[in-house]
Every structure is written in structure tokens, then in C-alpha cells.
Design a protein around this motif. Structure first.
Motif, mmCIF file in Angstrom:
data_model
loop_
_atom_site.group_PDB
_atom_site.id
_atom_site.type_symbol
_atom_site.label_atom_id
_atom_site.label_comp_id
_atom_site.label_asym_id
_atom_site.label_seq_id
_atom_site.Cartn_x
_atom_site.Cartn_y
_atom_site.Cartn_z
ATOM 1 N N ARG A 122 0.825 -1.211 0.000
ATOM 2 C CA ARG A 122 0.000 0.000 0.000
ATOM 3 C C ARG A 122 0.864 1.268 0.000
ATOM 4 N N GLU A 125 1.947 1.859 -3.503
ATOM 5 C CA GLU A 125 0.810 2.361 -4.290
ATOM 6 C C GLU A 125 0.584 3.848 -4.036
ATOM 7 N N PRO A 161 -9.331 6.420 2.633
ATOM 8 C CA PRO A 161 -10.451 7.138 3.243
ATOM 9 C C PRO A 161 -11.453 7.629 2.195
HETATM 10 P P1 ADP Z 1 -9.956 -3.188 -4.671
HETATM 11 O O1 ADP Z 1 -11.277 -3.892 -4.620
HETATM 12 O O2 ADP Z 1 -8.844 -4.038 -5.192
HETATM 13 O O3 ADP Z 1 -9.618 -2.454 -3.414
HETATM 14 P P2 ADP Z 1 -10.649 -0.610 -5.753
HETATM 15 O O4 ADP Z 1 -11.251 -0.323 -7.090
HETATM 16 O O5 ADP Z 1 -11.434 -0.398 -4.532
HETATM 17 O O6 ADP Z 1 -10.136 -2.117 -5.843
HETATM 18 O O7 ADP Z 1 -9.295 0.183 -5.652
HETATM 19 C C1 ADP Z 1 -8.304 0.098 -6.642
HETATM 20 C C2 ADP Z 1 -7.047 0.649 -6.050
HETATM 21 O O8 ADP Z 1 -7.261 1.982 -5.571
HETATM 22 C C3 ADP Z 1 -6.554 -0.155 -4.876
HETATM 23 O O9 ADP Z 1 -5.150 -0.184 -4.888
HETATM 24 C C4 ADP Z 1 -7.051 0.609 -3.680
HETATM 25 O O10 ADP Z 1 -6.211 0.419 -2.561
HETATM 26 C C5 ADP Z 1 -6.993 2.034 -4.194
HETATM 27 N N1 ADP Z 1 -8.048 2.849 -3.570
HETATM 28 C C6 ADP Z 1 -9.345 2.569 -3.458
HETATM 29 N N2 ADP Z 1 -10.014 3.534 -2.833
HETATM 30 C C7 ADP Z 1 -9.106 4.466 -2.534
HETATM 31 C C8 ADP Z 1 -9.160 5.710 -1.851
HETATM 32 N N3 ADP Z 1 -10.284 6.223 -1.354
HETATM 33 N N4 ADP Z 1 -8.033 6.393 -1.726
HETATM 34 C C9 ADP Z 1 -6.898 5.904 -2.218
HETATM 35 N N5 ADP Z 1 -6.765 4.741 -2.848
HETATM 36 C C10 ADP Z 1 -7.851 4.023 -3.007
#
Ligand code: ADP
Ligand code: ADP
Length: 234
Positions: A122, A125, A161
């Protein structure tokens, strides 16, 4: 969605009969995905209102509801959990100077009990999102102001968040780095739909990034405006 329902904050004051309202009873709804600005002179109550949203300041009355949950009714443990949904960034960045960039971003995840493998993934990322992958082992003192603030954004973003609260996030920065920070916040808003509530005293920051803004004077919201034409910052 953030709902403030008649929320207020009162401080003791040596002159005004002992008490004054830093924030008078205020009701306000901010939709998911909005970039909402709070603008006004120093002392208007902007920062206090912002800090009421994550209960960094305990309201003296009223309700604070984030994603349907009334934060004012939660136990300490429940509130700690709810706050993982509300990131915050600060004017002076508030990074821990004895920790690397990676460890600063990892900090909220460690507190939340994530595994080391998940944390490492994370952190990478989030540093990619703020375009600082090449600074992962640097210390804050080795970074420019704009880079420090982007580390602050990565740290706020780490627990995924729904909301980020930003307290004068560009006030310590020059125009060039201000733009890099605002571009980064815009991208996060666009890509992840994160709601951003931002305190600033700079009208051009409001014009550049906000969908709506509230003007505060003496603890009250006196006007709310939609921002139509987004300016390019020079
Ligand atoms: P997943 O189901 O794999 O979490 P998401 O579509 O929810 O897929 O998220 C894709 C990516 O974006 C993941 O790496 C996730 O950690 C990141 N992500 C999701 N929501 C947020 C957020 N609010 N802020 C930052 N990163 C996010
Ligand atoms: P702004 O962010 O608009 O500059 P603040 O929310 O920081 O305004 O402050 C609003 C008012 O509340 C100011 O008069 C400030 O002096 C007062 N204030 C803020 N925090 C405290 C505190 N902890 N104790 C007493 N007064 C405070």
C-alpha cells in the motif's frame, strides 16, 4: 457524505462573559466526491469547523454524521475506526522527521494493524499516486515543501479514506509547489472520488480546485457559493 447538524464549538474567553462560540451552531451537507472550500479571515473559525468533522475538536453540541455514522455517539474505539475513513493534511505537513517517507506513510496502517506485506504494498501504491516513488527512503528534511505535502497526502490516503480534510495545505508553499499539491489533490478526488474539505485563505486556491465554497466570518458561514470556472494557476 458529511452532514453537520447544528454543530457548535465554544471556548472560554477572558473578556466576553467567559465564553464565545468559535463556531456558532452550523448545519452543512457535503456530498461524496465534492471538493469543498472553507475561506475567510484568520480567526473566522475555519480550522475549528474542519476539526469538528473528525472530532479532533469535540463539539459542544450538535451532530457530525460521516457516511451515515453519527461520530458524536461513538465510543473511543469506534471513533478510532471511523477516523480511518477521514484522512487529514496540515499546513506544516506534520511528518515525523525521524522516519523515512515510507515509514511516515506506513504509520496509520501500522496503527490500524495491517500486516507488513500489505503495508509495503500500500505504501508503494500511495507513493506512486503522489509521484514520489523515487523518494521512498528519503527523510522529510531531504524533501522540498511540495514533496513533504505530497507525502502528507500519501499518508492521509493510505487507509483508503472517503474523506480528506486539508487545513491550509498550500499556505507554506510557493506558487509552483502549490500547483503540484493541488493537482495531486484533484487527481485523488477524480480517480477515487475522495471528498476533500479544505481550509484556505487564498481565493485562487478555491477557484482552482473547489466545486463549492463557504465563506466564514466570526464563527458563522455567511455565504455558500458554487465555483463554476476553474482557473489554471500560473
Ligand atoms: P480493490 O477492490 O482491489 O480495493 P478498488 O477499485 O477499490 O479495488 O481500488 C483500486 C485501487 O485503488 C486499490 O489499490 C485501492 O487500494 C486504491 N483505492 C481505493 N479507494 C481508494 C481511496 N479512497 N483512496 C486511495 N486509494 C484508493
Ligand atoms: P481560522 O481557522 O479561521 O483562523 P480558528 O478556527 O483557528 O480560525 O479559530 C477561531 C477562533 O477560536 C479564534 O478566535 C481562535 O483564537 C479561537 N480558538 C481556536 N482554538 C482555541 C482554543 N483551543 N482555545 C480557545 N480559543 C481557541
Amino acid at each position: 457524505m458529511i452532514v453537520l447538524d447544528q454543530v457548535y464549538k465554544r471556548y472560554s474567553h477572558p473578556d466576553q462573559n467567559g465564553w464565545f462560540d468559535a463556531v456558532h451552531p452550523t448545519s452543512l451537507t457535503i456530498d461524496q466526491g465534492e471538493v469543498f472550500g472553507l475561506i475567510g479571515f484568520s480567526g473566522a473559525g475555519k480550522s475549528t469547523l474542519l476539526r469538528l468533522i473528525n472530532l479532533l475538536e469535540r463539539p459542544d453540541g450538535g451532530k457530525v454524521i460521516v457516511d451515515g455514522q453519527n461520530l458524536t455517539s461513538l465510543s473511543t474505539a469506534q471513533l478510532r475506526k471511523a477516523r480511518q475513513n477521514i484522512g487529514m493534511i496540515f499546513q506544516q505537513f506534520n511528518l515525523l522527521s525521524n522516519l523515512t517517507v515510507a515509514d511516515n506513510v506506513a504509520f496509520p496502517l501500522k496503527i490500524a494493524g495491517w500486516s507488513t506485506a500489505d503495508i509495503n504494498k500500500r505504501v508503494k501504491e500511495c507513493l506512486a499516486i503522489v509521484d514520489l516513488e523515487d523518494r521512498i527512503n528519503h527523510y522529510p528534511a531531504q524533501l522540498s515543501g511540495g514533496q513533504k505535502q505530497r507525502v502528507g497526502i500519501a499518508r492521509a490516503l493510505a487507509p483508503s479514506p472517503h474523506v480528506i480534510l486539508a487545513d491550509e495545505p498550500t499556505s507554506a508553499l510557493d506558487p509552483f509547489t502549490t500547483r503540484s499539491v493541488l493537482d495531486c489533490l484533484k487527481e485523488i478526488n477524480k480517480q477515487f472520488g475522495v471528498t476533500i474539505v479544505m481550509v484556505t485563505h487564498e481565493m485562487q486556491v478555491i477557484r482552482n480546485i473547489c466545486n463549492r465554497a463557504a465563506l466564514m466570518e466570526q464563527g458563522k458561514i455567511v455565504e455558500i457559493a458554487e465555483i463554476k470556472d476553474h482557473q489554471i494557476l500560473a
